[in-house]
Design a protein around this motif. Structure first.
Motif, PDB file in Angstrom:
ATOM      1  N   SER A  41     -35.040  65.286  45.213  1.00 55.32           N
ATOM      2  CA  SER A  41     -34.740  66.530  44.496  1.00 55.32           C
ATOM      3  C   SER A  41     -35.856  66.888  43.521  1.00 55.32           C
ATOM      4  O   SER A  41     -36.623  66.033  43.091  1.00 55.32           O
ATOM      5  CB  SER A  41     -33.418  66.403  43.729  1.00 55.32           C
ATOM      6  N   SER A  42     -35.937  68.157  43.163  1.00 50.82           N
ATOM      7  CA  SER A  42     -36.934  68.613  42.194  1.00 50.82           C
ATOM      8  C   SER A  42     -36.377  68.567  40.770  1.00 50.82           C
ATOM      9  O   SER A  42     -37.071  68.930  39.823  1.00 50.82           O
ATOM     10  CB  SER A  42     -37.378  70.042  42.527  1.00 50.82           C
ATOM     11  N   PHE A  43     -35.145  68.099  40.616  1.00 56.71           N
ATOM     12  CA  PHE A  43     -34.483  68.074  39.311  1.00 56.71           C
ATOM     13  C   PHE A  43     -35.330  67.385  38.254  1.00 56.71           C
ATOM     14  O   PHE A  43     -35.578  67.931  37.182  1.00 56.71           O
ATOM     15  CB  PHE A  43     -33.118  67.393  39.430  1.00 56.71           C
ATOM     16  N   ASN A  44     -35.807  66.178  38.536  1.00 55.78           N
ATOM     17  CA  ASN A  44     -36.593  65.428  37.558  1.00 55.78           C
ATOM     18  C   ASN A  44     -37.880  66.179  37.210  1.00 55.78           C
ATOM     19  O   ASN A  44     -38.231  66.303  36.035  1.00 55.78           O
ATOM     20  CB  ASN A  44     -36.902  64.031  38.079  1.00 55.78           C
ATOM     21  N   ALA A  45     -38.574  66.672  38.197  1.00 48.49           N
ATOM     22  CA  ALA A  45     -39.829  67.386  37.951  1.00 48.49           C
ATOM     23  C   ALA A  45     -39.600  68.627  37.096  1.00 48.49           C
ATOM     24  O   ALA A  45     -40.371  68.906  36.162  1.00 48.49           O
ATOM     25  CB  ALA A  45     -40.483  67.768  39.277  1.00 48.49           C
ATOM     26  N   GLU A  46     -38.554  69.377  37.396  1.00 47.91           N
ATOM     27  CA  GLU A  46     -38.260  70.585  36.623  1.00 47.91           C
ATOM     28  C   GLU A  46     -37.888  70.240  35.188  1.00 47.91           C
ATOM     29  O   GLU A  46     -38.331  70.911  34.240  1.00 47.91           O
ATOM     30  CB  GLU A  46     -37.138  71.376  37.282  1.00 47.91           C
ATOM     31  N   MET A  47     -37.073  69.204  35.016  1.00 45.88           N
ATOM     32  CA  MET A  47     -36.665  68.783  33.673  1.00 45.88           C
ATOM     33  C   MET A  47     -37.862  68.248  32.884  1.00 45.88           C
ATOM     34  O   MET A  47     -38.009  68.559  31.696  1.00 45.88           O
ATOM     35  CB  MET A  47     -35.582  67.714  33.769  1.00 45.88           C
ATOM     36  N   THR A  48     -38.725  67.480  33.532  1.00 44.28           N
ATOM     37  CA  THR A  48     -39.904  66.935  32.860  1.00 44.28           C
ATOM     38  C   THR A  48     -40.830  68.054  32.402  1.00 44.28           C
ATOM     39  O   THR A  48     -41.375  68.008  31.300  1.00 44.28           O
ATOM     40  CB  THR A  48     -40.642  65.955  33.799  1.00 44.28           C
ATOM     41  N   ARG A  49     -40.994  69.074  33.233  1.00 47.80           N
ATOM     42  CA  ARG A  49     -41.807  70.237  32.846  1.00 47.80           C
ATOM     43  C   ARG A  49     -41.273  70.907  31.587  1.00 47.80           C
ATOM     44  O   ARG A  49     -42.028  71.478  30.813  1.00 47.80           O
ATOM     45  CB  ARG A  49     -41.851  71.260  33.982  1.00 47.80           C
ATOM     46  N   GLN A  50     -39.949  70.833  31.404  1.00 45.76           N
ATOM     47  CA  GLN A  50     -39.315  71.431  30.227  1.00 45.76           C
ATOM     48  C   GLN A  50     -39.229  70.443  29.058  1.00 45.76           C
ATOM     49  O   GLN A  50     -38.559  70.693  28.071  1.00 45.76           O
ATOM     50  CB  GLN A  50     -37.911  71.938  30.580  1.00 45.76           C
ATOM     51  N   LYS A  51     -39.915  69.301  29.196  1.00 47.32           N
ATOM     52  CA  LYS A  51     -39.968  68.265  28.148  1.00 47.32           C
ATOM     53  C   LYS A  51     -38.625  67.574  27.919  1.00 47.32           C
ATOM     54  O   LYS A  51     -38.339  67.091  26.833  1.00 47.32           O
ATOM     55  CB  LYS A  51     -40.500  68.832  26.820  1.00 47.32           C
ATOM     56  N   ASN A  52     -37.771  67.538  28.943  1.00 46.70           N
ATOM     57  CA  ASN A  52     -36.493  66.825  28.865  1.00 46.70           C
ATOM     58  C   ASN A  52     -36.645  65.449  29.490  1.00 46.70           C
ATOM     59  O   ASN A  52     -37.534  65.226  30.306  1.00 46.70           O
ATOM     60  CB  ASN A  52     -35.387  67.613  29.582  1.00 46.70           C
ATOM     61  N   GLN A  53     -35.764  64.523  29.124  1.00 48.52           N
ATOM     62  CA  GLN A  53     -35.859  63.146  29.589  1.00 48.52           C
ATOM     63  C   GLN A  53     -34.912  62.878  30.755  1.00 48.52           C
ATOM     64  O   GLN A  53     -33.698  63.019  30.618  1.00 48.52           O
ATOM     65  CB  GLN A  53     -35.520  62.181  28.464  1.00 48.52           C
ATOM     66  N   VAL A  54     -35.494  62.475  31.899  1.00 50.75           N
ATOM     67  CA  VAL A  54     -34.714  62.117  33.083  1.00 50.75           C
ATOM     68  C   VAL A  54     -35.336  60.870  33.706  1.00 50.75           C
ATOM     69  O   VAL A  54     -36.558  60.771  33.827  1.00 50.75           O
ATOM     70  CB  VAL A  54     -34.722  63.244  34.143  1.00 50.75           C
ATOM     71  N   ILE A  55     -34.489  59.930  34.077  1.00 53.73           N
ATOM     72  CA  ILE A  55     -34.912  58.789  34.873  1.00 53.73           C
ATOM     73  C   ILE A  55     -34.168  58.907  36.195  1.00 53.73           C
ATOM     74  O   ILE A  55     -32.948  59.045  36.217  1.00 53.73           O
ATOM     75  CB  ILE A  55     -34.567  57.456  34.192  1.00 53.73           C
ATOM     76  N   SER A  56     -34.913  58.901  37.299  1.00 56.20           N
ATOM     77  CA  SER A  56     -34.312  59.016  38.623  1.00 56.20           C
ATOM     78  C   SER A  56     -34.436  57.688  39.365  1.00 56.20           C
ATOM     79  O   SER A  56     -35.455  57.007  39.259  1.00 56.20           O
ATOM     80  CB  SER A  56     -35.016  60.099  39.438  1.00 56.20           C
ATOM     81  N   CYS A  57     -33.382  57.350  40.093  1.00 56.91           N
ATOM     82  CA  CYS A  57     -33.429  56.156  40.940  1.00 56.91           C
ATOM     83  C   CYS A  57     -32.667  56.449  42.226  1.00 56.91           C
ATOM     84  O   CYS A  57     -31.723  57.225  42.246  1.00 56.91           O
ATOM     85  CB  CYS A  57     -32.849  54.946  40.222  1.00 56.91           C
ATOM     86  N   ASP A  58     -33.159  55.856  43.305  1.00 56.56           N
ATOM     87  CA  ASP A  58     -32.529  56.052  44.605  1.00 56.56           C
ATOM     88  C   ASP A  58     -32.997  54.917  45.502  1.00 56.56           C
ATOM     89  O   ASP A  58     -34.183  54.577  45.489  1.00 56.56           O
ATOM     90  CB  ASP A  58     -32.949  57.396  45.202  1.00 56.56           C
ATOM     91  N   PRO A  59     -32.105  54.305  46.267  1.00 56.27           N
ATOM     92  CA  PRO A  59     -32.513  53.178  47.115  1.00 56.27           C
ATOM     93  C   PRO A  59     -33.545  53.559  48.183  1.00 56.27           C
ATOM     94  O   PRO A  59     -34.222  52.671  48.694  1.00 56.27           O
ATOM     95  CB  PRO A  59     -31.212  52.695  47.755  1.00 56.27           C
ATOM     96  N   ILE A  60     -33.720  54.839  48.480  1.00 56.10           N
ATOM     97  CA  ILE A  60     -34.737  55.181  49.489  1.00 56.10           C
ATOM     98  C   ILE A  60     -36.148  54.956  48.957  1.00 56.10           C
ATOM     99  O   ILE A  60     -37.093  54.927  49.725  1.00 56.10           O
ATOM    100  CB  ILE A  60     -34.586  56.630  50.024  1.00 56.10           C
ATOM    101  N   TYR A  61     -36.289  54.756  47.637  1.00 56.30           N
ATOM    102  CA  TYR A  61     -37.601  54.512  47.048  1.00 56.30           C
ATOM    103  C   TYR A  61     -37.843  53.030  46.767  1.00 56.30           C
ATOM    104  O   TYR A  61     -38.777  52.677  46.078  1.00 56.30           O
ATOM    105  CB  TYR A  61     -37.766  55.321  45.764  1.00 56.30           C
ATOM    106  N   THR A  62     -37.009  52.153  47.309  1.00 55.16           N
ATOM    107  CA  THR A  62     -37.173  50.721  47.104  1.00 55.16           C
ATOM    108  C   THR A  62     -38.451  50.241  47.777  1.00 55.16           C
ATOM    109  O   THR A  62     -38.704  50.531  48.937  1.00 55.16           O
ATOM    110  CB  THR A  62     -35.970  49.949  47.695  1.00 55.16           C
ATOM    111  N   ALA A  63     -39.246  49.519  47.016  1.00 58.03           N
ATOM    112  CA  ALA A  63     -40.483  48.951  47.568  1.00 58.03           C
ATOM    113  C   ALA A  63     -40.149  47.614  48.222  1.00 58.03           C
ATOM    114  O   ALA A  63     -39.370  46.830  47.705  1.00 58.03           O
ATOM    115  CB  ALA A  63     -41.499  48.745  46.465  1.00 58.03           C
ATOM    116  N   VAL A  64     -40.716  47.386  49.371  1.00 61.26           N
ATOM    117  CA  VAL A  64     -40.527  46.127  50.066  1.00 61.26           C
ATOM    118  C   VAL A  64     -41.800  45.311  49.891  1.00 61.26           C
ATOM    119  O   VAL A  64     -42.879  45.730  50.286  1.00 61.26           O
ATOM    120  CB  VAL A  64     -40.233  46.353  51.565  1.00 61.26           C
ATOM    121  N   CYS A  65     -41.674  44.156  49.261  1.00 64.14           N
ATOM    122  CA  CYS A  65     -42.832  43.268  49.054  1.00 64.14           C
ATOM    123  C   CYS A  65     -42.698  42.066  49.966  1.00 64.14           C
ATOM    124  O   CYS A  65     -41.649  41.432  50.026  1.00 64.14           O
ATOM    125  CB  CYS A  65     -42.869  42.797  47.600  1.00 64.14           C
ATOM    126  N   ILE A  66     -43.761  41.745  50.661  1.00 60.22           N
ATOM    127  CA  ILE A  66     -43.750  40.600  51.568  1.00 60.22           C
ATOM    128  C   ILE A  66     -44.750  39.571  51.081  1.00 60.22           C
ATOM    129  O   ILE A  66     -45.803  39.851  50.661  1.00 60.22           O
ATOM    130  CB  ILE A  66     -44.072  41.024  53.010  1.00 60.22           C
TER     131      ILE A  66
END
Length: 66
Positions: A41-66
């Motif tokens: 979503s663009s929610f975080n980017a839009e909020m950050t542009r407006q100087k608001n604080q958002v932390i986004s997390c989603d399992p699709i962004y999990t890094a796999v380390c081998i």
């Protein structure tokens, strides 16, 4: 833990979508927000542009380390 997303199509929502879905007031948007499962979503980017604080997390962004 590794997720296989073979049949999932991620989609995102905008700040306006979040405001409507969650009935967010201007005061709500000034608070610190945790966006869980927001996907691409663009929610975080839009909020950050407006100087608001958002932390986004989603399992699709999990890094796999081998």
């Amino acid at each position: 833990m590794v997720f296989k997303l073979e049949n999932v199509v991620p989609w995102g929502r905008s700040l306006a979508d979040y405001q409507k879905m969650f009935n967010l007031s201007d005061d709500d948007l000034q608070s610190s927000i945790l966006d869980c499962g927001g996907g691409p979503s663009s929610f975080n980017a839009e909020m950050t542009r407006q100087k608001n604080q958002v932390i986004s997390c989603d399992p699709i962004y999990t890094a796999v380390c081998i």
